[in-house]
Design a protein around this motif. Structure first.
Motif, PDB file in Angstrom:
ATOM      1  N   ILE A  31       0.836  -1.208   0.000  1.00 26.25           N
ATOM      2  CA  ILE A  31       0.000   0.000   0.000  1.00 26.25           C
ATOM      3  C   ILE A  31       0.868   1.255   0.000  1.00 26.25           C
ATOM      4  N   LEU A  32       1.901   1.271   0.854  1.00 24.35           N
ATOM      5  CA  LEU A  32       2.761   2.454   0.946  1.00 24.35           C
ATOM      6  C   LEU A  32       3.558   2.703  -0.339  1.00 24.35           C
ATOM      7  N   LYS A  33       3.837   1.652  -1.075  1.00 23.02           N
ATOM      8  CA  LYS A  33       4.546   1.810  -2.355  1.00 23.02           C
ATOM      9  C   LYS A  33       3.701   2.632  -3.332  1.00 23.02           C
ATOM     10  N   HIS A  34       2.404   2.372  -3.354  1.00 18.88           N
ATOM     11  CA  HIS A  34       1.512   3.058  -4.294  1.00 18.88           C
ATOM     12  C   HIS A  34       0.919   4.343  -3.721  1.00 18.88           C
ATOM     13  N   TYR A  35       0.769   4.387  -2.408  1.00 20.76           N
ATOM     14  CA  TYR A  35       0.133   5.528  -1.743  1.00 20.76           C
ATOM     15  C   TYR A  35       0.956   5.887  -0.507  1.00 20.76           C
ATOM     16  N   PRO A  36       2.074   6.592  -0.684  1.00 21.53           N
ATOM     17  CA  PRO A  36       3.011   6.814   0.424  1.00 21.53           C
ATOM     18  C   PRO A  36       2.522   7.742   1.537  1.00 21.53           C
ATOM     19  N   THR A  37       1.551   8.597   1.254  1.00 22.72           N
ATOM     20  CA  THR A  37       1.127   9.552   2.286  1.00 22.72           C
ATOM     21  C   THR A  37      -0.388   9.696   2.328  1.00 22.72           C
ATOM     22  N   PRO A  38      -0.910  10.052   3.498  1.00 25.68           N
ATOM     23  CA  PRO A  38      -2.345  10.330   3.585  1.00 25.68           C
ATOM     24  C   PRO A  38      -2.643  11.755   3.101  1.00 25.68           C
ATOM     25  N   HIS A  39      -3.900  12.019   2.817  1.00 29.18           N
ATOM     26  CA  HIS A  39      -4.307  13.366   2.383  1.00 29.18           C
ATOM     27  C   HIS A  39      -4.290  14.336   3.563  1.00 29.18           C
ATOM     28  N   GLN A  40      -4.514  15.597   3.270  1.00 33.07           N
ATOM     29  CA  GLN A  40      -4.510  16.644   4.304  1.00 33.07           C
ATOM     30  C   GLN A  40      -5.894  17.276   4.483  1.00 33.07           C
ATOM     31  N   VAL A  41      -6.939  16.600   4.012  1.00 33.58           N
ATOM     32  CA  VAL A  41      -8.313  17.106   4.125  1.00 33.58           C
ATOM     33  C   VAL A  41      -8.841  16.675   5.486  1.00 33.58           C
ATOM     34  N   SER A  42      -8.547  17.463   6.499  1.00 32.26           N
ATOM     35  CA  SER A  42      -8.709  16.996   7.875  1.00 32.26           C
ATOM     36  C   SER A  42     -10.017  17.379   8.562  1.00 32.26           C
ATOM     37  N   ASN A  43     -10.796  18.284   7.981  1.00 32.94           N
ATOM     38  CA  ASN A  43     -12.040  18.673   8.661  1.00 32.94           C
ATOM     39  C   ASN A  43     -13.179  18.812   7.652  1.00 32.94           C
ATOM     40  N   ASP A  44     -14.371  19.042   8.164  1.00 34.20           N
ATOM     41  CA  ASP A  44     -15.560  19.085   7.309  1.00 34.20           C
ATOM     42  C   ASP A  44     -15.515  20.232   6.301  1.00 34.20           C
ATOM     43  N   LYS A  45     -14.989  21.375   6.707  1.00 33.19           N
ATOM     44  CA  LYS A  45     -14.913  22.520   5.785  1.00 33.19           C
ATOM     45  C   LYS A  45     -13.999  22.186   4.598  1.00 33.19           C
ATOM     46  N   MET A  46     -12.854  21.593   4.884  1.00 29.37           N
ATOM     47  CA  MET A  46     -11.926  21.212   3.817  1.00 29.37           C
ATOM     48  C   MET A  46     -12.543  20.115   2.935  1.00 29.37           C
ATOM     49  N   GLU A 100     -27.097  15.665   0.785  1.00 31.32           N
ATOM     50  CA  GLU A 100     -26.007  15.587   1.749  1.00 31.32           C
ATOM     51  C   GLU A 100     -25.067  14.459   1.368  1.00 31.32           C
ATOM     52  N   ILE A 101     -23.793  14.688   1.614  1.00 34.81           N
ATOM     53  CA  ILE A 101     -22.791  13.637   1.451  1.00 34.81           C
ATOM     54  C   ILE A 101     -22.083  13.490   2.785  1.00 34.81           C
ATOM     55  N   ARG A 102     -22.049  12.264   3.265  1.00 34.48           N
ATOM     56  CA  ARG A 102     -21.355  11.941   4.509  1.00 34.48           C
ATOM     57  C   ARG A 102     -20.318  10.877   4.171  1.00 34.48           C
ATOM     58  N   ILE A 103     -19.088  11.115   4.595  1.00 31.18           N
ATOM     59  CA  ILE A 103     -17.993  10.196   4.302  1.00 31.18           C
ATOM     60  C   ILE A 103     -17.465   9.635   5.613  1.00 31.18           C
ATOM     61  N   SER A 104     -17.258   8.346   5.632  1.00 30.33           N
ATOM     62  CA  SER A 104     -16.789   7.688   6.843  1.00 30.33           C
ATOM     63  C   SER A 104     -15.501   8.321   7.349  1.00 30.33           C
ATOM     64  N   SER A 105     -15.430   8.508   8.647  1.00 27.69           N
ATOM     65  CA  SER A 105     -14.231   9.068   9.278  1.00 27.69           C
ATOM     66  C   SER A 105     -13.007   8.188   9.076  1.00 27.69           C
ATOM     67  N   VAL A 106     -13.219   6.952   8.694  1.00 30.15           N
ATOM     68  CA  VAL A 106     -12.106   6.045   8.380  1.00 30.15           C
ATOM     69  C   VAL A 106     -11.192   6.688   7.335  1.00 30.15           C
ATOM     70  N   PHE A 107     -11.765   7.522   6.479  1.00 26.76           N
ATOM     71  CA  PHE A 107     -10.987   8.105   5.385  1.00 26.76           C
ATOM     72  C   PHE A 107     -10.288   9.414   5.740  1.00 26.76           C
ATOM     73  N   LYS A 108     -10.317   9.799   7.011  1.00 26.30           N
ATOM     74  CA  LYS A 108      -9.577  10.999   7.425  1.00 26.30           C
ATOM     75  C   LYS A 108      -8.074  10.794   7.321  1.00 26.30           C
ATOM     76  N   LYS A 109      -7.606   9.543   7.402  1.00 27.56           N
ATOM     77  CA  LYS A 109      -6.169   9.251   7.331  1.00 27.56           C
ATOM     78  C   LYS A 109      -5.819   8.427   6.099  1.00 27.56           C
ATOM     79  N   ALA A 110      -6.648   8.451   5.100  1.00 26.91           N
ATOM     80  CA  ALA A 110      -6.438   7.646   3.895  1.00 26.91           C
ATOM     81  C   ALA A 110      -5.663   8.438   2.838  1.00 26.91           C
ATOM     82  N   PRO A 111      -5.173   7.745   1.821  1.00 27.12           N
ATOM     83  CA  PRO A 111      -4.549   8.458   0.704  1.00 27.12           C
ATOM     84  C   PRO A 111      -5.576   9.348  -0.004  1.00 27.12           C
TER      85      PRO A 111
END
Length: 174
Positions: A31-46, A100-111
């Motif tokens: 996973i890290l080879k293809h997606y080395p870092t998580p995104h920076q979209v950390s809050n609802d406004k972003m 409305e769109i709601r996205i699982s918090s699991v994706f706060k630290k995802a690529p």
């Protein structure tokens, strides 16, 4: 090892390969080879701004979004990754609708690519309610590698289930 619930619709051969990656402790590296870092979209406004960029670029004429948020309850309660909801209400003599769109918090630290895939999926529901050919065609229009990202995201979720977090903080990695 219990079943690979995020990959259950894939072939037994592919599931065996993923099981081998887990057992040989190579899934994290993959996973890290293809997606080395998580995104920076950390809050609802972003997240709202991130989502509106896609909406304005690809489906500008669709209904407006009233809410875009991360939701802590989605993954556990609904076994879903994101939700779109549409509500019509009568206010006075007008019919008002809310999307409305709601996205699982699991994706706060995802690529970022996985967040894009989830956002595109939920935005496509503004035009196509069902998971049909037109729906996936729209997803691929917005994100040409949509199907590969969906598979990779399923690997990521499998990692979370069997191994844990992929992107550890400085403190966790010590």
């Amino acid at each position: 090892m219990s079943s690979l619930k995020y990959l259950k619709h894939y072939s037994q051969e592919l599931q065996a390969q993923i099981t081998q990656l887990i057992e040989s402790e190579k899934l994290t590296k993959h996973i890290l080879k293809h997606y080395p870092t998580p995104h920076q979209v950390s809050n609802d406004k972003m997240l709202r701004e991130f989502t509106l960029e896609f909406k304005n670029r690809y489906i500008k004429k669709s209904d407006p979004l009233s809410k875009v948020i991360y939701d802590n309850k989605i993954h556990v309660v609904n076994n879903a990754l994101g939700l779109h909801s549409y509500a019509s209400r009568v206010q006075g003599n007008k019919l008002k609708s809310k999307n409305e769109i709601r996205i699982s918090s699991v994706f706060k630290k995802a690529p970022e690519a996985f967040l894009q895939m989830i956002v595109v999926h939920e935005l496509a529901h503004l035009k196509e309610k069902d998971h049909n050919k037109a729906f996936y065609k729209l997803c691929c229009h917005m994100l040409p590698n949509y199907h590969q990202l969906e598979f990779d995201m399923r690997l990521y979720l499998t990692h979370l289930e069997f191994i844990g977090e992929v992107y550890l903080s400085e403190e966790q990695s010590r």
